[in-house]
Design a protein around this motif. Structure first.
Motif, PDB file in Angstrom:
ATOM      1  N   GLY A 291      -0.749   6.603  -6.312  1.00 34.14           N
ATOM      2  CA  GLY A 291       0.637   6.272  -6.639  1.00 34.14           C
ATOM      3  C   GLY A 291       1.714   7.217  -6.175  1.00 34.14           C
ATOM      4  N   ARG A 292       1.405   8.181  -5.290  1.00 37.38           N
ATOM      5  CA  ARG A 292       2.477   9.062  -4.814  1.00 37.38           C
ATOM      6  C   ARG A 292       3.395   8.293  -3.861  1.00 37.38           C
ATOM      7  NH1 ARG A 292       3.079  13.693  -0.904  1.00 37.38           N
ATOM      8  NH2 ARG A 292       1.020  13.206  -0.053  1.00 37.38           N
ATOM      9  N   GLU A 293       4.689   8.521  -3.988  1.00 39.56           N
ATOM     10  CA  GLU A 293       5.671   7.858  -3.128  1.00 39.56           C
ATOM     11  C   GLU A 293       6.112   8.820  -2.028  1.00 39.56           C
ATOM     12  OE1 GLU A 293       9.674   5.042  -3.459  1.00 39.56           O
ATOM     13  OE2 GLU A 293       8.932   6.118  -5.220  1.00 39.56           O
ATOM     14  N   ILE A 294       6.052   8.343  -0.787  1.00 41.91           N
ATOM     15  CA  ILE A 294       6.421   9.161   0.374  1.00 41.91           C
ATOM     16  C   ILE A 294       7.526   8.446   1.139  1.00 41.91           C
ATOM     17  CG2 ILE A 294       5.604  10.279   2.481  1.00 41.91           C
ATOM     18  CD1 ILE A 294       2.784  10.182   1.328  1.00 41.91           C
ATOM     19  N   SER A 295       8.582   9.146   1.448  1.00 35.06           N
ATOM     20  CA  SER A 295       9.701   8.527   2.161  1.00 35.06           C
ATOM     21  C   SER A 295       9.331   8.232   3.608  1.00 35.06           C
ATOM     22  CB  SER A 295      10.922   9.447   2.124  1.00 35.06           C
ATOM     23  OG  SER A 295      10.686  10.614   2.887  1.00 35.06           O
TER      24      SER A 295
END
Length: 312
Positions: A291-295
């Motif tokens: 679930g990590r969000e990366i731009s």
């Protein structure tokens, strides 16, 4: 007047003596060599105070989890948490102890005939490996599993702690997995196939560069650490479909593997947003993370390539 001069000289001498006297260094504070420690059942660690103290009284808040001797030696007894305390006079020094059970990296395994997989026991040394059905699957002294023919077998690892750890292996009859029906392949189904593995690979489960996975996508035979975990999820979603690389970071789909951080880390995409992606990854702080969000800007700046298994 003469007496006044002598008095002034005497006072100056006293002041000079005071200023040149050495300043005594403040005694260093007493500390415990560890304030937090993580152990597997059966492991031991010795806690020490930074300065020798007399009449140190050691105690544990939960002796069933972690016991401590009068010399500060801590023994991990069973999974759980405890606080070990050293008491000297009216002062106390504490160490938080977390105890975990040793574990196999897989308890269930599905392989095509002829394929191999490396099982690993973490938390204690391996004493022996054996297979309940060598005609179906064999296992070497180092935990390498080889699928022989269709069927099931149970692989049993005996640890140095005397306990047994099991992995059930299912071998498929074909030389390779049939792959996925490309007519039914969708990002929703890919997402569901990957997230179904959360039970076997939960958030925070240890996953380091020691973990290896043999991939069915081609390009690479397999990978360690972050790459291995991405390959594992990729196979769950795409079966034996071949992978291909590209560098169009504006064209990313669910299930694609992104090699980024200047070719030092691999992630697999769970969700695509307009200006970011949500990923799953192994070896993120030495563990599994969902679930990590990366731009997208970060991907553009540090990305090396994208691997996709969607048919062209």
């Amino acid at each position: 007047m003469q007496r006044m001069k002598k008095l002034v000289v005497l006072l100056l001498a006293v002041v000079m003596m005071i200023t040149v006297l050495p300043v005594q260094a403040e005694a260093a504070a007493v500390k415990l060599n560890k304030t937090a420690v993580s152990l597997y059942v059966g492991e031991k660690v010795t806690l020490k105070l930074s300065k020798k103290q007399s009449a140190v009284k050691w105690s544990s808040s939960n002796k069933k989890v972690a016991a401590v001797t009068s010399a500060g030696k801590v023994t991990a007894k069973k999974a759980g948490k405890a606080t070990v305390t050293a008491k000297v006079s009216n002062k106390t020094y504490t160490c938080r102890v977390t105890v975990k059970n040793p574990y196999l990296n897989k308890t269930k395994l599905s392989l095509a005939k002829g394929k191999t997989y490396n099982l690993k026991l973490t938390g204690t040394k391996v004493k022996s490996w054996k297979s309940s059905n060598k005609a179906v699957a064999t296992v070497s002294a180092k935990g390498k599993v080889t699928a022989k023919k269709a069927g099931t077998a149970t692989l049993i690892c005996t640890g140095a702690n005397g306990k047994s750890y099991k992995c059930k292996v299912t071998v498929k009859g074909g030389e390779t997995d049939p792959g996925k029906d490309t007519n039914e392949l969708s990002e929703t189904k890919v997402y569901e196939a990957m997230t179904a593995l959360k039970t076997d690979y939960p958030e925070g489960m240890p996953w380091t560069n020691d973990n290896y996975y043999e991939w069915k996508g081609g390009i690479y035979l397999g990978g360690y650490g972050c790459a291995g975990f991405a390959f594992l999820l990729s196979d769950a979603a795409f079966g034996s479909l071949p992978a291909r690389q590209h560098t169009d970071f504006s064209n990313i789909r669910v299930g694609d593997i992104i090699r980024m951080n200047n070719n030092s880390h691999s992630v697999i995409v769970l969700q695509v947003k307009s200006d970011s992606v949500i990923v799953a990854e192994g070896n993120f702080n030495n563990s599994v993370h969902w679930g990590r969000e990366i731009s997208r800007s970060s991907i553009q700046e540090t990305g090396t390539y994208v691997m996709t298994r969607y048919p062209q």
